[in-house]
Design a protein around this motif. Structure first.
Motif, PDB file in Angstrom:
ATOM      1  N   GLY A  57       0.784  -1.224   0.000  1.00  0.00           N
ATOM      2  CA  GLY A  57       0.000   0.000   0.000  1.00  0.00           C
ATOM      3  C   GLY A  57       0.818   1.276   0.000  1.00  0.00           C
ATOM      4  O   GLY A  57       0.262   2.380  -0.080  1.00  0.00           O
ATOM      5  N   GLY A  58       2.116   1.150   0.101  1.00  0.00           N
ATOM      6  CA  GLY A  58       2.994   2.312   0.127  1.00  0.00           C
ATOM      7  C   GLY A  58       3.256   2.897  -1.248  1.00  0.00           C
ATOM      8  O   GLY A  58       2.703   2.438  -2.258  1.00  0.00           O
ATOM      9  N   SER A  59       4.120   3.891  -1.266  1.00  0.00           N
ATOM     10  CA  SER A  59       4.426   4.606  -2.509  1.00  0.00           C
ATOM     11  C   SER A  59       5.935   4.777  -2.678  1.00  0.00           C
ATOM     12  O   SER A  59       6.677   4.841  -1.692  1.00  0.00           O
ATOM     13  CB  SER A  59       3.768   5.989  -2.497  1.00  0.00           C
ATOM     14  OG  SER A  59       2.370   5.899  -2.406  1.00  0.00           O
ATOM     15  N   MET A 104       4.651   5.586  -8.157  1.00  0.00           N
ATOM     16  CA  MET A 104       4.004   4.310  -7.902  1.00  0.00           C
ATOM     17  C   MET A 104       3.268   4.386  -6.569  1.00  0.00           C
ATOM     18  O   MET A 104       3.891   4.624  -5.524  1.00  0.00           O
ATOM     19  CB  MET A 104       5.032   3.176  -7.868  1.00  0.00           C
ATOM     20  CG  MET A 104       5.875   3.105  -9.123  1.00  0.00           C
ATOM     21  SD  MET A 104       6.984   1.665  -9.152  1.00  0.00           S
ATOM     22  CE  MET A 104       8.045   2.047  -7.772  1.00  0.00           C
ATOM     23  N   ASN A 105       1.969   4.188  -6.609  1.00  0.00           N
ATOM     24  CA  ASN A 105       1.127   4.254  -5.417  1.00  0.00           C
ATOM     25  C   ASN A 105       0.419   2.923  -5.196  1.00  0.00           C
ATOM     26  O   ASN A 105       0.301   2.109  -6.117  1.00  0.00           O
ATOM     27  CB  ASN A 105       0.099   5.379  -5.564  1.00  0.00           C
ATOM     28  CG  ASN A 105       0.743   6.736  -5.721  1.00  0.00           C
ATOM     29  OD1 ASN A 105       1.565   7.150  -4.907  1.00  0.00           O
ATOM     30  ND2 ASN A 105       0.381   7.449  -6.776  1.00  0.00           N
ATOM     31  N   LEU A 145       1.243   0.244  -3.720  1.00  0.00           N
ATOM     32  CA  LEU A 145       2.101  -0.841  -4.178  1.00  0.00           C
ATOM     33  C   LEU A 145       1.698  -2.175  -3.578  1.00  0.00           C
ATOM     34  O   LEU A 145       1.232  -2.254  -2.427  1.00  0.00           O
ATOM     35  CB  LEU A 145       3.557  -0.529  -3.834  1.00  0.00           C
ATOM     36  CG  LEU A 145       4.221   0.489  -4.763  1.00  0.00           C
ATOM     37  CD1 LEU A 145       5.457   1.094  -4.129  1.00  0.00           C
ATOM     38  CD2 LEU A 145       4.560  -0.165  -6.094  1.00  0.00           C
ATOM     39  N   LYS A 146       1.886  -3.205  -4.375  1.00  0.00           N
ATOM     40  CA  LYS A 146       1.517  -4.562  -3.986  1.00  0.00           C
ATOM     41  C   LYS A 146       2.751  -5.459  -4.070  1.00  0.00           C
ATOM     42  O   LYS A 146       3.697  -5.147  -4.808  1.00  0.00           O
ATOM     43  CB  LYS A 146       0.448  -5.085  -4.942  1.00  0.00           C
ATOM     44  CG  LYS A 146      -0.789  -4.202  -5.024  1.00  0.00           C
ATOM     45  CD  LYS A 146      -1.756  -4.718  -6.068  1.00  0.00           C
ATOM     46  CE  LYS A 146      -2.994  -3.826  -6.157  1.00  0.00           C
ATOM     47  NZ  LYS A 146      -3.953  -4.319  -7.169  1.00  0.00           N
ATOM     48  N   PRO A 147       2.737  -6.575  -3.360  1.00  0.00           N
ATOM     49  CA  PRO A 147       3.891  -7.491  -3.431  1.00  0.00           C
ATOM     50  C   PRO A 147       4.219  -7.921  -4.858  1.00  0.00           C
ATOM     51  O   PRO A 147       5.397  -8.132  -5.181  1.00  0.00           O
ATOM     52  CB  PRO A 147       3.446  -8.669  -2.569  1.00  0.00           C
ATOM     53  CG  PRO A 147       2.527  -8.064  -1.568  1.00  0.00           C
ATOM     54  CD  PRO A 147       1.784  -6.990  -2.321  1.00  0.00           C
ATOM     55  N   GLU A 148       3.211  -8.043  -5.697  1.00  0.00           N
ATOM     56  CA  GLU A 148       3.463  -8.456  -7.080  1.00  0.00           C
ATOM     57  C   GLU A 148       4.147  -7.378  -7.913  1.00  0.00           C
ATOM     58  O   GLU A 148       4.540  -7.621  -9.051  1.00  0.00           O
ATOM     59  CB  GLU A 148       2.157  -8.893  -7.768  1.00  0.00           C
ATOM     60  CG  GLU A 148       1.016  -7.897  -7.659  1.00  0.00           C
ATOM     61  CD  GLU A 148       0.078  -8.233  -6.517  1.00  0.00           C
ATOM     62  OE1 GLU A 148       0.551  -8.621  -5.422  1.00  0.00           O
ATOM     63  OE2 GLU A 148      -1.157  -8.114  -6.733  1.00  0.00           O
ATOM     64  N   ASP A 149       4.313  -6.187  -7.353  1.00  0.00           N
ATOM     65  CA  ASP A 149       5.076  -5.141  -8.021  1.00  0.00           C
ATOM     66  C   ASP A 149       6.574  -5.279  -7.765  1.00  0.00           C
ATOM     67  O   ASP A 149       7.379  -4.549  -8.347  1.00  0.00           O
ATOM     68  CB  ASP A 149       4.628  -3.753  -7.560  1.00  0.00           C
ATOM     69  CG  ASP A 149       3.198  -3.435  -7.948  1.00  0.00           C
ATOM     70  OD1 ASP A 149       2.464  -2.885  -7.101  1.00  0.00           O
ATOM     71  OD2 ASP A 149       2.811  -3.737  -9.095  1.00  0.00           O
ATOM     72  N   THR A 150       6.939  -6.190  -6.888  1.00  0.00           N
ATOM     73  CA  THR A 150       8.350  -6.407  -6.576  1.00  0.00           C
ATOM     74  C   THR A 150       9.112  -6.846  -7.820  1.00  0.00           C
ATOM     75  O   THR A 150       8.747  -7.830  -8.471  1.00  0.00           O
ATOM     76  CB  THR A 150       8.501  -7.467  -5.470  1.00  0.00           C
ATOM     77  OG1 THR A 150       7.917  -6.964  -4.262  1.00  0.00           O
ATOM     78  CG2 THR A 150       9.968  -7.797  -5.225  1.00  0.00           C
ATOM     79  N   ALA A 151      10.167  -6.119  -8.151  1.00  0.00           N
ATOM     80  CA  ALA A 151      10.940  -6.391  -9.357  1.00  0.00           C
ATOM     81  C   ALA A 151      12.101  -5.404  -9.431  1.00  0.00           C
ATOM     82  O   ALA A 151      12.151  -4.433  -8.670  1.00  0.00           O
ATOM     83  CB  ALA A 151      10.066  -6.243 -10.601  1.00  0.00           C
TER      84      ALA A 151
END
Length: 125
Positions: free
Chosen positions: A14-16, A82-83, A85-91
């Motif tokens: 949920g962070g940015s 990026m707002n 944020l979800k774990p699947e955005d990890t990259a």
């Protein structure tokens, strides 16, 4: 030619974060820019693209409404806000540039001319 990405880090669900890509060695105003990402064990994917200044912006479906790309021609810098944020955005996130001709084409769907080194984004659950 250099594309220097920065701004990655560790953030909670949920962070940015705001990524920056500083360009040098070519005429910034003539290029479209994109952000790509590659997660462990996965292929690199296109995330967002901006055409020439004032032109269209494009987003992959999974980030629409959460990410925003922008460019500052005076600073030769491209940003990715990026707002939510979800774990699947990890990259690892990469910026890239391609010579552009108009305001409408999504140039990130073709081969890019220049690539920068990536910046790691990690989203904890």
């Amino acid at each position: 030619v250099q594309l220097q990405a920065s701004g990655g880090g560790l953030v909670e669900y949920g962070g940015s974060l705001r990524l920056s890509c500083a360009a040098s060695g070519f005429t910034f105003n003539y290029y479209a820019f994109g952000w790509f990402r590659q997660a462990p064990g996965k292929e690199r994917e296109w995330v967002s693209c901006t055409a020439l200044f004032g032109g269209n912006e494009y987003y992959v479906g999974s980030v629409k409404g959460r990410f925003r790309i922008s460019r500052d021609n005076a600073k030769n810098t491209v940003y990715l806000e990026m707002n939510n944020l979800k774990p699947e955005d990890t990259a690892v996130y990469f910026c890239a540039a391609r010579r552009a001709r108009n305001l409408r084409t999504n140039y990130c769907l073709g081969g890019m001319d220049y690539w920068g080194e990536g910046t790691q984004v990690t989203v904890s659950s």
